[in-house]
Design an enzyme around this catalytic site. Structure first.
Site, mmCIF file in Angstrom:
data_model
loop_
_atom_site.group_PDB
_atom_site.id
_atom_site.type_symbol
_atom_site.label_atom_id
_atom_site.label_comp_id
_atom_site.label_asym_id
_atom_site.label_seq_id
_atom_site.Cartn_x
_atom_site.Cartn_y
_atom_site.Cartn_z
ATOM 1 N N CYS A 134 -6.720 -1.844 -0.199
ATOM 2 C CA CYS A 134 -8.200 -2.484 0.323
ATOM 3 C C CYS A 134 -9.106 -1.818 -0.660
ATOM 4 O O CYS A 134 -10.243 -2.030 -0.822
ATOM 5 C CB CYS A 134 -8.236 -2.162 1.864
ATOM 6 S SG CYS A 134 -7.295 -2.808 2.877
ATOM 7 N N GLU A 151 4.081 -13.383 -9.526
ATOM 8 C CA GLU A 151 3.010 -12.909 -9.028
ATOM 9 C C GLU A 151 3.038 -11.538 -9.452
ATOM 10 O O GLU A 151 3.771 -10.633 -9.037
ATOM 11 C CB GLU A 151 2.582 -12.950 -7.507
ATOM 12 C CG GLU A 151 1.648 -12.232 -6.989
ATOM 13 C CD GLU A 151 0.151 -12.408 -7.930
ATOM 14 O OE1 GLU A 151 -0.372 -11.477 -8.518
ATOM 15 O OE2 GLU A 151 -0.304 -13.937 -7.799
ATOM 16 N N CYS A 157 0.933 -1.136 -0.078
ATOM 17 C CA CYS A 157 -0.013 0.073 -0.020
ATOM 18 C C CYS A 157 0.975 1.301 0.024
ATOM 19 O O CYS A 157 0.544 2.152 -0.562
ATOM 20 C CB CYS A 157 -1.051 0.044 1.276
ATOM 21 S SG CYS A 157 -2.546 -1.130 1.196
ATOM 22 N N ARG A 204 -20.974 -21.740 -12.395
ATOM 23 C CA ARG A 204 -19.883 -22.761 -11.183
ATOM 24 C C ARG A 204 -20.866 -22.749 -9.946
ATOM 25 O O ARG A 204 -21.451 -22.014 -9.575
ATOM 26 C CB ARG A 204 -18.788 -21.926 -11.083
ATOM 27 C CG ARG A 204 -17.832 -22.785 -9.819
ATOM 28 C CD ARG A 204 -16.589 -22.091 -9.733
ATOM 29 N NE ARG A 204 -16.592 -20.695 -9.284
ATOM 30 C CZ ARG A 204 -16.989 -20.484 -7.958
ATOM 31 N NH1 ARG A 204 -17.246 -21.504 -7.019
ATOM 32 N NH2 ARG A 204 -16.903 -19.056 -7.464
ATOM 33 N N GLU A 231 -21.880 -17.644 0.705
ATOM 34 C CA GLU A 231 -22.937 -18.488 0.395
ATOM 35 C C GLU A 231 -23.386 -19.324 1.450
ATOM 36 O O GLU A 231 -24.471 -19.666 1.906
ATOM 37 C CB GLU A 231 -22.774 -19.397 -0.665
ATOM 38 C CG GLU A 231 -24.009 -19.868 -1.488
ATOM 39 C CD GLU A 231 -23.726 -20.384 -2.779
ATOM 40 O OE1 GLU A 231 -24.310 -21.737 -3.201
ATOM 41 O OE2 GLU A 231 -23.113 -19.766 -3.752
ATOM 42 N N GLY A 254 4.096 -12.148 -15.921
ATOM 43 C CA GLY A 254 4.180 -12.962 -16.973
ATOM 44 C C GLY A 254 3.666 -12.310 -18.344
ATOM 45 O O GLY A 254 2.544 -12.068 -18.441
#
Length: 596
Positions: A107, A181, A96, A569, A403, A303
């Site tokens: 955030c 990453e 941050c 999904r 859920e 990448g």
């Protein structure tokens, strides 16, 4: 180095920032710090940045201000604490805080809280696309003309659940691995998953006398995906789901709680004891195990291009570090585990115009980079038009509400105070039902018995997105719901629980009546959540071209791939997918490397 109390530091910042002409006037953190410290207090003695992860620089931050946990103790807030992060791994200060330019609160990429960070600017993701980076011809050519920066067996792109699983699996299979990453934090979307990890016929299910089978999980998954799924991939998912739970458990994961998610015939969503969020827990376990194996993890590294020889075989990957720039890594195999594109609304809207302008539940990096990289390498895409909205994104704060809240007994009501849907139907149907209500939103209603059954709910309460009252009438008045109708609706629902059958909406599970303690309401609306389409793979996680021919040395796992979930999904299948196919991709890539 003298350790500076962060509370004192922040008070100084807040009291002096912007007061030009004073001794501590500054436009950024570097200017502020240099009045109390020297440049080498943050940087290496040669003045260079340590690496793209800024490992040394972050160590210096901690030596002065303390660890993230220590900092969190001094920056408490009524509802939220930006330093009490729900992110797994070791969250770096520089995720941050920037030094020589304005900072941005990470955030804010998902939430709509006012963190009021000194020397900060509004969150903005303005990175060039893979196509735009193709214009950097001279820099790319110079990097490719140089010797490889590193030589390894396997490079994994993306540090979500699929990427970490692939990296660990490949390492355990004897491969030397680099894991890259592009974000400043690990975990991808996996770290945000809260519901559970679907698996069939596990020891955890048997202990609770739950009868399940890979065949039933296969049937549920195919039905949920409207039978558009690739049956061969679904069979891999369902038949290896138990092994994936066992693999995670052996590495230290707690997956003992088993609940129900929409579209499942039985309870098969595995999560930590007490119903804590599964995603951050799973990623933390994966991260810890990657650290134990000394896997080379490089943050802030994208990448860019899969490199192939004249025969079309993978020979490595071109990457771009935020600070190091372009370089290439020689590798026998590359695994793409970069996630989907739900955060890229321009791309989403082109494929499904009805979702134009929708906010997303995803982390900011989920824009589809991996799809572009795969296509440029010859990989084919499939099922791209199938994009899922998660039905319960909180209107206040932009928090995705798992859920599992519905699975554990919460009901959905509209502003008129009435139920309107089977709460644990599939996500596409629940989302459509909510959008048909007044204001295109609805309210999750539950009591203390539901709250106690799922520890994740306390997080929502702590964030201030779940108002509470000691009566349904009061709750309705607070939230603009018809209180009288709401009271009647809950009474009716409780009678259905007593009878054991929902004759109103055919909800298959009725775990508890809503009549204990206080009542809670969370206003929710659908948000773009999962992109079912992606790179075409086979049952070995090998990427294929349009002719369904394997691209030697290129693998895919997780949401970047298509075919597993079909048109929709099921909740709980994502974590199962990323772990199962991540493991598979790592094993297969390591085998391939040994042969080549």
């Amino acid at each position: 180095m003298k350790k500076m109390n962060l509370a004192v530091c922040i008070a100084t910042l807040m009291g002096t920032a912007g007061l030009m002409g004073t001794a501590v006037a500054a436009d950024n953190l570097a200017e502020f710090h240099v009045q109390n410290q020297e440049c080498d207090s943050c940087h290496t003695p040669d003045g260079e940045l340590s690496n793209d992860s800024l490992t040394y620089e972050n160590t210096q931050c901690v030596s002065c201000h303390g660890t993230l946990a220590e900092v969190a103790e001094t920056t408490k807030h009524e509802h939220y604490n930006a330093h009490a992060s729900h992110f797994p791994g070791e969250v770096a200060c520089t995720s941050c805080h920037s030094a020589h330019e304005k900072s941005m609160v990470y955030c804010d990429s998902c939430h709509s809280f006012d963190f009021n960070m000194p020397y900060a600017k509004k969150w903005l993701r303005d990175e060039p696309t893979i196509a735009e980076l193709a214009k950097d011809k001279s820099e790319r050519q110079a990097a490719l003309a140089s010797a490889p920066h590193d030589t390894v067996d396997v490079v994994v792109v993306g540090s979500g659940g699929a990427g970490f699983s692939a990296a660990i699996s490949a390492t355990d299979s004897g491969a030397k691995v680099i894991l890259i990453e592009k974000e400043p934090v690990i975990g991808g979307n996996a770290k945000l998953a809260a519901g559970g990890m679907n698996a069939a016929w596990t020891d955890q299910q048997k202990a609770k006398k739950i009868t399940d089978s890979p065949e039933l999980m296969f049937e549920d998954t195919m039905k949920g995906g409207q039978n558009i799924n690739d049956p061969a991939l679904v069979k891999v998912l369902s038949s290896h789901s138990k092994d994936s739970v066992d693999w995670m458990t052996a590495m230290g994961a707690d997956l003992t709680d088993v609940g129900m998610m929409g579209g499942a015939s039985v309870n098969r969503a595995h999560r930590p004891t007490g119903g804590a969020g599964v995603g951050a827990h799973v990623v933390q376990v994966l991260y810890d195990n990657a650290v134990k194996r000394n896997i080379d993890l490089r943050m802030n590294t994208r990448g860019i291009e899969v490199l192939k020889d004249d025969k079309g075989t993978v020979k490595g990957i071109l990457v771009k570090g935020m600070y190091k720039g372009y370089y290439w890594v020689k590798a026998d195999a590359v695994i793409l585990a970069t996630g989907g594109f739900a955060k890229n609304n321009e791309r989403v809207a082109k494929l499904d115009p009805s979702l134009k302008g929708f906010i997303s539940t995803n982390q900011p990096g989920a824009v589809g980079d991996g799809l572009d990289v795969a296509e440029n390498a010859g990989g084919a895409l499939k099922d791209m038009q199938y994009i899922q909205a998660h039905p319960t994104l909180s209107v206040k704060g932009g928090v995705m509400v798992t859920e599992a809240v519905r699975g554990n007994g919460a009901i959905l009501v509209n502003r008129e105070g009435k139920r309107f849907v089977n709460e644990i139907t599939t996500r596409d149907k629940a989302s459509a039902a909510i959008l048909a209500q007044t204001g295109k939103s609805a309210y999750l209603i539950f009591d203390d018995s539901v709250r106690k059954s799922l520890s994740k709910i306390d997080k929502y309460i702590g964030l201030g997105v779940a108002p509470t009252a000691d009566s349904l009438v009061k709750l309705g008045k607070m939230e603009g719901i018809d209180g009288k109708a709401l009271t009647e609706t809950v009474a009716r629902y409780n009678s259905l629980v007593s009878s054991g059958k929902d004759t109103d909406f055919e909800r298959p599970n009725l775990p508890r009546a809503l009549n204990e303690g206080n009542y809670y309401a969370i206003e929710v609306t659908p948000g773009v959540h999962h992109t079912m389409g992606g790179v075409m793979i086979d049952t070995k996680a090998e990427v294929m071209n349009a002719k369904k021919q394997v691209i030697p040395g290129l693998y895919g796992a997780g949401e970047v791939t298509g075919g597993v979930h079909g048109a929709n999904r099921l909740g709980g299948n994502a974590i199962s997918d990323i772990i199962t196919f991540g493991r598979l991709a790592g094993e297969e890539a390591a085998k391939y490397s040994k042969k080549n």
